[in-house]
Design a protein around this motif. Structure first.
Motif, PDB file in Angstrom:
ATOM      1  N   ARG A  18       0.826  -1.213   0.000  1.00  0.00           N
ATOM      2  CA  ARG A  18       0.000   0.000   0.000  1.00  0.00           C
ATOM      3  C   ARG A  18       0.857   1.258   0.000  1.00  0.00           C
ATOM      4  NH1 ARG A  18      -3.185  -0.538   4.988  1.00  0.00           N
ATOM      5  NH2 ARG A  18      -1.683  -2.206   5.252  1.00  0.00           N
ATOM      6  N   THR A  61       2.450   9.975   5.052  1.00  0.00           N
ATOM      7  CA  THR A  61       2.610  10.100   6.497  1.00  0.00           C
ATOM      8  C   THR A  61       2.538  11.554   6.927  1.00  0.00           C
ATOM      9  OG1 THR A  61       3.866   8.084   6.690  1.00  0.00           O
ATOM     10  CG2 THR A  61       4.280   9.743   8.364  1.00  0.00           C
ATOM     11  N   ASN A 109       4.663   6.760   2.271  1.00  0.00           N
ATOM     12  CA  ASN A 109       4.749   5.560   3.104  1.00  0.00           C
ATOM     13  C   ASN A 109       4.420   4.336   2.236  1.00  0.00           C
ATOM     14  OD1 ASN A 109       4.339   3.540   4.959  1.00  0.00           O
ATOM     15  ND2 ASN A 109       2.949   4.710   6.283  1.00  0.00           N
ATOM     16  N   THR A 163       3.905   0.396   2.389  1.00  0.00           N
ATOM     17  CA  THR A 163       3.675  -0.649   3.389  1.00  0.00           C
ATOM     18  C   THR A 163       3.572  -2.028   2.747  1.00  0.00           C
ATOM     19  OG1 THR A 163       2.440   0.964   4.688  1.00  0.00           O
ATOM     20  CG2 THR A 163       2.193  -1.342   5.319  1.00  0.00           C
ATOM     21  N   ALA A 202       7.106  -0.996   6.893  1.00  0.00           N
ATOM     22  CA  ALA A 202       6.577   0.207   6.273  1.00  0.00           C
ATOM     23  C   ALA A 202       7.754   1.158   6.135  1.00  0.00           C
ATOM     24  CB  ALA A 202       5.482   0.818   7.129  1.00  0.00           C
ATOM     25  N   ILE A 254       9.433   4.787   4.776  1.00  0.00           N
ATOM     26  CA  ILE A 254       9.107   6.181   4.491  1.00  0.00           C
ATOM     27  C   ILE A 254      10.134   6.733   3.504  1.00  0.00           C
ATOM     28  CG2 ILE A 254       8.812   8.459   5.525  1.00  0.00           C
ATOM     29  CD1 ILE A 254       6.784   6.466   6.555  1.00  0.00           C
TER      30      ILE A 254
HETATM   31  C1  LIG Z   1       2.561   3.721   7.119  1.00  0.00           C
HETATM   32  O1  LIG Z   1       1.307   3.169   6.734  1.00  0.00           O
HETATM   33  C2  LIG Z   1       0.870   2.103   7.556  1.00  0.00           C
HETATM   34  C3  LIG Z   1      -0.456   1.646   7.006  1.00  0.00           C
HETATM   35  O2  LIG Z   1      -0.491   1.635   5.648  1.00  0.00           O
HETATM   36  C4  LIG Z   1       0.722   2.548   8.991  1.00  0.00           C
HETATM   37  O3  LIG Z   1       0.360   1.455   9.791  1.00  0.00           O
HETATM   38  C5  LIG Z   1       2.029   3.133   9.473  1.00  0.00           C
HETATM   39  O4  LIG Z   1       1.845   3.657  10.750  1.00  0.00           O
HETATM   40  C6  LIG Z   1       2.494   4.224   8.535  1.00  0.00           C
HETATM   41  N1  LIG Z   1       3.779   4.706   8.986  1.00  0.00           N
HETATM   42  C7  LIG Z   1       3.991   5.956   9.288  1.00  0.00           C
HETATM   43  C8  LIG Z   1       5.344   6.309   9.799  1.00  0.00           C
HETATM   44  O5  LIG Z   1       3.132   6.823   9.149  1.00  0.00           O
END
Ligand SMILES: *[C@@H]1O[C@H](CO)[C@@H](O)[C@H](O)[C@H]1NC(C)=O
Ligand SMILES: *[C@@H]1O[C@H](CO)[C@@H](O)[C@H](O)[C@H]1NC(C)=O
Length: 217
Positions: free
Chosen positions: A67, A71, A95, A97, A136, A138
């Motif tokens: 996905r 962020t 982000n 994932t 995940a 970044i």
């Molecule tokens: C990145 O996305 C996932 C869900 O898609 C989420 O759980 C995760 O917290 C996100 N990571 C950040 C650093 O935002």
């Protein structure tokens, strides 16, 4: 007194097909015919076994589509210059994932497009990278639109957002080639398209206020 006629209980003799009269003289089986039959059987075996292997691989690996998400975002600048051209400076943390439990993926040809009012105003790329299962990652992208000529409606959209709501709505599109590795044997490649609708507050330090994303094949 006459007894009644005995009833015929035995069925009539089966109809006989007169093979001998209809059939032409027997031919010897053609070796080419045999070869084709064997090849056909082999082909079917390969298809059936291949299908089984894929089905088992699917059950074992239970692949999931990675996905794309956002962020955070920082809107450093957003304005129309004297020629009514668009200027945007925004940093975005994208982000990626990989929620797979058994599949590592490799992302390639990653392109991030920024849209304002349905018009593309900036394109950036991200270096290819590998992502292990259940991770995940970044990636930072710096989206810049410098004196971009766009239809008047785009300028109106930007101005209206800033003046009325103190925020701007953008679309961020991420396109990338995903190579999913099923053990050491099989790699499956497919394109993914992530699309996020984001709202960012007014510059010079606009922050991400909302983000809605979906990722499709
Ligand atoms: C990145 O996305 C996932 C869900 O898609 C989420 O759980 C995760 O917290 C996100 N990571 C950040 C650093 O935002
Ligand atoms: C584009 O901007 C016009 C006004 O300038 C607005 O009416 C329209 O809804 C906007 N479209 C999108 C997709 O943002």
């Amino acid at each position: 007194m006459k007894s009644p006629e005995p009833v015929h209980t035995t069925p009539p003799p089966p109809y006989r097909y007169k093979h001998d009269q209809l059939e032409r003289p027997r031919q010897r089986t053609n070796p080419l015919g045999w070869l084709l039959a064997v090849l056909c059987a082999l082909l079917w075996a390969i298809i059936v076994i291949g299908g089984l292997i894929l089905a088992i691989a699917y059950l074992v690996f239970q692949p999931k589509t990675p996905r794309f998400g956002i962020t955070s975002a920082t809107l450093n600048a957003a304005y129309l210059d004297t020629g009514n051209r668009i200027n945007i400076d925004m940093s975005i943390l994208t982000n990626f994932t990989n929620s797979n439990h058994k599949v590592d993926v490799f992302y390639e040809d990653i392109t991030i497009n920024l849209y304002l009012n349905n018009t593309i105003i900036s394109t950036q790329s991200i270096k290819s990278f590998n992502e292990r299962r259940r991770m995940a990652d970044i990636r930072n992208v710096h989206m810049i639109a410098s004196a971009v000529t766009a239809p008047a409606s785009v300028g109106i959209w930007l101005k209206t957002g800033l003046v009325n709501a103190n925020s701007v709505e953008f679309y961020v599109q991420g396109r990338f080639l995903t190579k999913a590795r099923f053990g050491n044997l099989l790699t499956v490649s497919y394109w993914l398209h992530g699309l996020c609708k984001i709202v960012v507050s007014a510059p010079p330090s606009g922050v991400l206020m909302s983000s809605q994303c979906r990722t499709k094949k």
